[in-house]
Design an enzyme around this catalytic site. Structure first.
Site, PDB file in Angstrom:
ATOM      1  N   ALA A   1       0.897  -1.205   0.177  1.00 49.82           N
ATOM      2  CA  ALA A   1       0.015   0.157   0.079  1.00 49.82           C
ATOM      3  C   ALA A   1       0.759   1.231  -0.003  1.00 49.82           C
ATOM      4  O   ALA A   1       0.394   2.301  -0.308  1.00 49.82           O
ATOM      5  CB  ALA A   1      -0.738  -0.099   1.017  1.00 49.82           C
TER       6      ALA A   1
ATOM      7  N   GLY B   1       3.306   1.780  -1.996  1.00 49.50           N
ATOM      8  CA  GLY B   1       3.868   2.182  -3.178  1.00 49.50           C
ATOM      9  C   GLY B   1       3.161   3.147  -4.156  1.00 49.50           C
ATOM     10  O   GLY B   1       1.888   3.534  -3.627  1.00 49.50           O
TER      11      GLY B   1
ATOM     12  N   ASP C   1      -4.737  -4.126 -19.305  1.00 48.69           N
ATOM     13  CA  ASP C   1      -4.545  -4.436 -20.797  1.00 48.69           C
ATOM     14  C   ASP C   1      -5.614  -4.350 -21.717  1.00 48.69           C
ATOM     15  O   ASP C   1      -5.659  -3.812 -22.767  1.00 48.69           O
ATOM     16  CB  ASP C   1      -4.046  -6.049 -20.864  1.00 48.69           C
TER      17      ASP C   1
ATOM     18  N   HIS D   1      -1.058 -12.137 -18.179  1.00 49.56           N
ATOM     19  CA  HIS D   1      -0.668 -10.644 -17.905  1.00 49.56           C
ATOM     20  C   HIS D   1       0.864 -10.623 -18.241  1.00 49.56           C
ATOM     21  O   HIS D   1       1.477 -10.180 -17.266  1.00 49.56           O
ATOM     22  CB  HIS D   1      -1.077 -10.128 -16.527  1.00 49.56           C
TER      23      HIS D   1
END
Lengths: 326, 326
Positions: free
Chosen positions: A12, A14, A159, A187
């Site tokens: 959290a 970041g 994406d 991903h």
């Protein structure tokens, strides 16, 4: 007023966390009639930062935000959590092999899966964002066997959103005219953004755009968009990743409009020949308290080749972490 | 659908800008039925960053976001803008005198005021956030004499929000139970967070909380909160400042509930003995397309002393930049 939804977020402190928490507290994830509690979880060295983020959340006077907990302790952070967003992971560093990366992160997600199973609310749902997110999700899920399979998600919404905008810009249309932009598989750079089934104002993208651009430029742009953003900003995608987290949760909990779908990696039920249990991005429809994988999408040879490639990568990742899958 | 609201933001490549633009694009500022266009303005060296932010905004596939322009050119950035958010300013550096800071920033805001007058939409409204925001607003306004006085705002909503939470936490109540938390004067350490008129669930804060805490701890905490956040996070308030920008615009354009007020620095009309034209934070009520300054708030001797102190500081700032006021 409804009871608060408890949302736990790892990593959290970041940049993605910082772009995310204010929007959740403002009601963007669960609506402006639903109070929330936030659990900001991070490593010891990040504690001053998450404490600072908590101060700033306090300083917003958000009417919906009932409580903020900052902690390094997974049991405290996941206690009674209704949603767990696993953002934190170890990024790949120079000289690190893919296998090393999978192992380092794998260990983190074993512990997190166990702590979620032990502490979270009975209705917990988990969205894995930290990369490699499909395989991190696979590991966490294997470490929490009592949590039903349909509660686990790994994020491909970023994406999907990126791909939608590429198609909209190419055809000079509004982005909300683009529907059914399916991301298949992992991903990662092997993902397959399936332009064959995307529609723009109800027309097939393949009717409106020349094939060469779709097959080459479009697919590559979507696959490598993360690196392009890093090159421009000098930092990895944070605001758009946080936005995709919000979109992901909203798409899961909101009825999907008739004839539409959204993309998310979930445990395979064997659909489209993907081995059961592998975390694979499919087209989904939200349904009651869960979802279903949209069936009957047909693939030509090119699409089959691309889907096989991303499936193979995921199986290799699975093999590399087999020891952590219980 | 309504025509898009054009929002221009200076210093858009900074941390406040990054916390702000995604929320505007998501519809948090003007509502989910109102499309927006964003103009991201910053200095030449910030161009790669704002271009990267534009990429990320694209990657969000926001249905309401109709266009994003990145530019270093004020004429292009402010062209037909309905709202201008002036976030960029030069921060105070070690060894810099307050007078130097006022002069360096003053020059920036002269040019911005002129460019707004020349290029913005006839209905433009301007919110100044970059510090010293009251005096920067004074200078920009003086450089754009054709724009009516009631279109200019300098932000004290962050102070108001911070103060509300302090009162809520002290009394263990929800923050939306706190009303009429008036900030008087300058957005600086001399501001007066007026606890005398704040109410908590309809009761006077002064009835619920001991005077010593209000007079000392509370006032000082609010005045010095920015520094405390920097100390914790290692970076200045960005998410909470961006949130206060959203709150500011919403409070201006939304009818204020009966019996309530919000705080914002605006050109004085002489109310409360503040010389006409000085940009001073008052209690406001949104009214039709504009606002009115709430009249009749009474101040005891202590409050009068505090308001006189912040007024004096603003007059000194005004004197220091007199040469830029036309």
């Amino acid at each position: 007023m409804k009871p608060p939804i408890k949302v736990a977020i790892t990593g959290a402190g970041g940049q993605i966390g910082y772009s995310l928490v204010f929007r959740i507290a403002a009601g963007e994830m669960f609506g402006t009639d639903t109070p929330v509690e936030l659990r900001l979880i991070d490593l010891e060295r990040q504690v001053p930062i998450i404490d600072g983020v908590k101060m700033e959340l306090d300083d917003c006077a958000f009417p919906l935000l009932k409580k903020v907990v900052t902690t390094t302790d997974l049991a405290e952070g996941f206690a009674d959590a209704n949603w767990v967003i696993l953002v934190g992971s170890v990024p790949r560093k120079d000289g690190m092999e893919r296998k090393d990366l999978l192992e380092i992160n794998g260990k983190i997600f074993v512990g997190q899966g166990q702590a979620i199973e032990k502490n979270a609310a009975p209705d917990v749902r988990i969205l894995v964002v930290g990369n490699p997110c499909n395989t991190n999700c696979l590991i966490a899920k294997a470490s929490a066997p009592k949590i039903p399979a349909n509660r686990w998600f790994a994020m491909t919404a970023l994406d999907e959103n990126r791909a939608k905008t590429q198609l909209a810009q190419k055809t000079s249309t509004d982005v909300d005219a683009v529907k059914n932009m399916i991301i298949w598989g992992n991903h990662s750079a092997t993902q397959f953004p399936d332009y064959f089934h995307a529609t723009i104002n109800g027309k097939a993208a393949t009717e409106l755009i020349e094939n060469d651009w779709l097959e080459n430029s479009f697919v590559e742009t979507v696959q490598k968009r993360g690196a392009a953003v890093i090159k421009a900003r000098g930092a990895s995608s944070a605001g758009s990743a946080a936005n995709a987290i919000i979109d992901s949760v909203r798409r899961i909990i909101t009825p999907t409009p008739e004839g539409e779908s959204f993309s998310m990696a979930v445990p395979s039920d064997g659909s489209y020949g993907v081995p059961e249990g592998l975390i694979f991005s499919f087209p989904l429809k939200s349904k009651d308290e869960s979802y279903e994988i949209v069936q009957g999408v047909e693939h030509d040879e090119l699409a089959q080749t691309k889907i096989a490639a991303t499936l193979q990568e995921l199986q290799e990742e699975q093999a590399a972490v087999q020891g952590m899958l219980g």
